[in-house]
Design a protein around this motif. Structure first.
Motif, short mmCIF file in Angstrom:
data_model
loop_
_atom_site.label_atom_id
_atom_site.label_comp_id
_atom_site.label_asym_id
_atom_site.label_seq_id
_atom_site.Cartn_x
_atom_site.Cartn_y
_atom_site.Cartn_z
N ARG A 121 14.19 23.37 -26.43
CA ARG A 121 14.70 22.17 -26.50
C ARG A 121 13.74 20.87 -25.74
N TRP A 122 13.97 20.85 -24.25
CA TRP A 122 12.89 20.46 -23.76
C TRP A 122 11.74 20.18 -23.56
N GLY A 123 10.86 21.75 -24.36
CA GLY A 123 9.44 21.31 -24.34
C GLY A 123 9.14 20.69 -25.86
N LEU A 124 10.42 20.98 -27.07
CA LEU A 124 9.56 20.36 -28.13
C LEU A 124 9.50 19.16 -27.61
N ILE A 125 10.71 18.45 -27.17
CA ILE A 125 10.62 17.18 -27.33
C ILE A 125 9.29 15.87 -26.53
N SER A 126 8.72 17.25 -25.40
CA SER A 126 8.10 16.53 -23.89
C SER A 126 6.45 17.03 -25.50
N LEU A 127 6.64 18.12 -26.11
CA LEU A 127 5.64 17.90 -27.21
C LEU A 127 5.48 17.39 -27.94
N THR A 128 6.33 16.55 -27.72
CA THR A 128 6.16 15.34 -29.28
C THR A 128 5.40 14.52 -28.96
N TYR A 129 6.33 13.95 -27.26
CA TYR A 129 5.82 12.42 -27.07
C TYR A 129 4.31 13.02 -26.22
N VAL A 130 3.92 14.35 -25.57
CA VAL A 130 2.79 14.34 -25.08
C VAL A 130 1.70 14.46 -26.33
N GLY A 131 2.01 15.17 -27.59
CA GLY A 131 0.38 15.11 -28.89
C GLY A 131 0.87 14.06 -29.08
N ALA A 132 1.27 13.43 -28.92
CA ALA A 132 1.37 11.89 -29.92
C ALA A 132 0.96 10.89 -29.02
N SER A 133 0.06 11.20 -27.92
CA SER A 133 -0.46 9.96 -26.58
C SER A 133 -1.74 11.63 -27.30
N ALA A 134 -2.08 12.67 -26.81
CA ALA A 134 -3.46 13.43 -27.21
C ALA A 134 -3.45 12.90 -28.84
N ALA A 135 -2.49 12.98 -29.67
CA ALA A 135 -3.57 12.27 -30.99
C ALA A 135 -3.99 11.19 -31.59
N LEU A 136 -3.25 9.75 -30.84
CA LEU A 136 -3.77 8.44 -30.21
C LEU A 136 -4.88 8.91 -30.14
N ARG A 137 -5.78 8.78 -29.22
CA ARG A 137 -7.16 9.14 -28.42
C ARG A 137 -7.60 9.61 -29.37
N ASN A 138 -7.62 10.89 -29.82
CA ASN A 138 -8.50 11.36 -30.71
C ASN A 138 -8.66 10.17 -31.55
N LYS A 139 -7.66 10.33 -32.47
CA LYS A 139 -7.11 8.58 -34.40
C LYS A 139 -7.09 10.23 -34.98
N GLN A 140 -5.96 10.98 -34.64
CA GLN A 140 -5.09 11.85 -35.47
C GLN A 140 -3.88 11.43 -36.44
N HIS A 141 -3.81 10.41 -35.66
CA HIS A 141 -2.60 9.67 -36.00
C HIS A 141 -2.84 8.84 -37.74
N VAL A 142 -1.90 9.11 -38.45
CA VAL A 142 -1.96 8.20 -39.91
C VAL A 142 -2.26 7.09 -39.50
#
Length: 166
Positions: free
Chosen positions: A52-73
């Motif tokens: 659970r802790w990992g999935l919550i962390s993955l959500t926010y860290v992954g959102a940051s990576a996606a923002l840099r890589n222009k992968q947000h819809v």
């Protein structure tokens, strides 16, 4: 200034990508261990909490990576239909609005993380401060990605490839 923000955003994007990869692989192994242990009648209760802790962390860290890589819809057909000057203004205002929102969440999540010092996990007796500190760290990285995106917008002739999302 644009080059400095680009470099900082690039480094933070790489860090977020590597962190997201490590967290994802770790969650996979933790969940797999939990499943295997259930089939062998071993009761390891910490796997659920750690996952659970990992999935919550993955959500926010992954959102940051996606923002840099222009992968947000993004829904950019409205902005792309506008005249170039108006499209740049609208895109700039969108960047500023998201930067304000990210700043708000940064400060609130930092406050929540610092207040969670004495709160321990239900099963793993670790302070939740360490888990919750990944949230403001992710918002901090997002802010730099947005600042970089906004700075690239100033010199651009059009908004093609300069919007927040795809």
């Amino acid at each position: 200034m644009v080059n400095i923000l680009d470099r900082i955003s690039w480094v933070l994007g790489k860090i977020a990508t590597y962190m997201a990869t490590i967290i994802l692989v770790s969650v996979f192994f933790v969940i797999s261990a939990g499943i295997i242990c259930r089939f062998t009648s071993l009761r390891i209760s910490w796997t659920e909490e750690l996952a659970r802790w990992g999935l919550i962390s993955l959500t926010y860290v992954g959102a940051s990576a996606a923002l840099r890589n222009k992968q947000h819809v993004g829904v950019n057909f409205v902005v792309n239909a506008l005249p170039a000057k108006i499209a740049k203004i609208v895109t700039g205002l969108a960047y500023i609005a998201v930067m304000v929102t990210v700043s708000y969440f940064f400060f609130n999540s930092l406050e929540a993380a610092l207040k969670a010092t004495r709160i321990r996990g239900d099963i793993i007796p670790l302070s939740l401060k360490y888990v919750k500190l990944l949230l403001p760290m992710s918002f901090f990285m997002m802010f730099f990605h947005l600042a970089w995106g906004l700075s690239t917008l100033f010199g651009a002739k059009s908004v093609d490839g300069k919007t927040i999302g795809l």
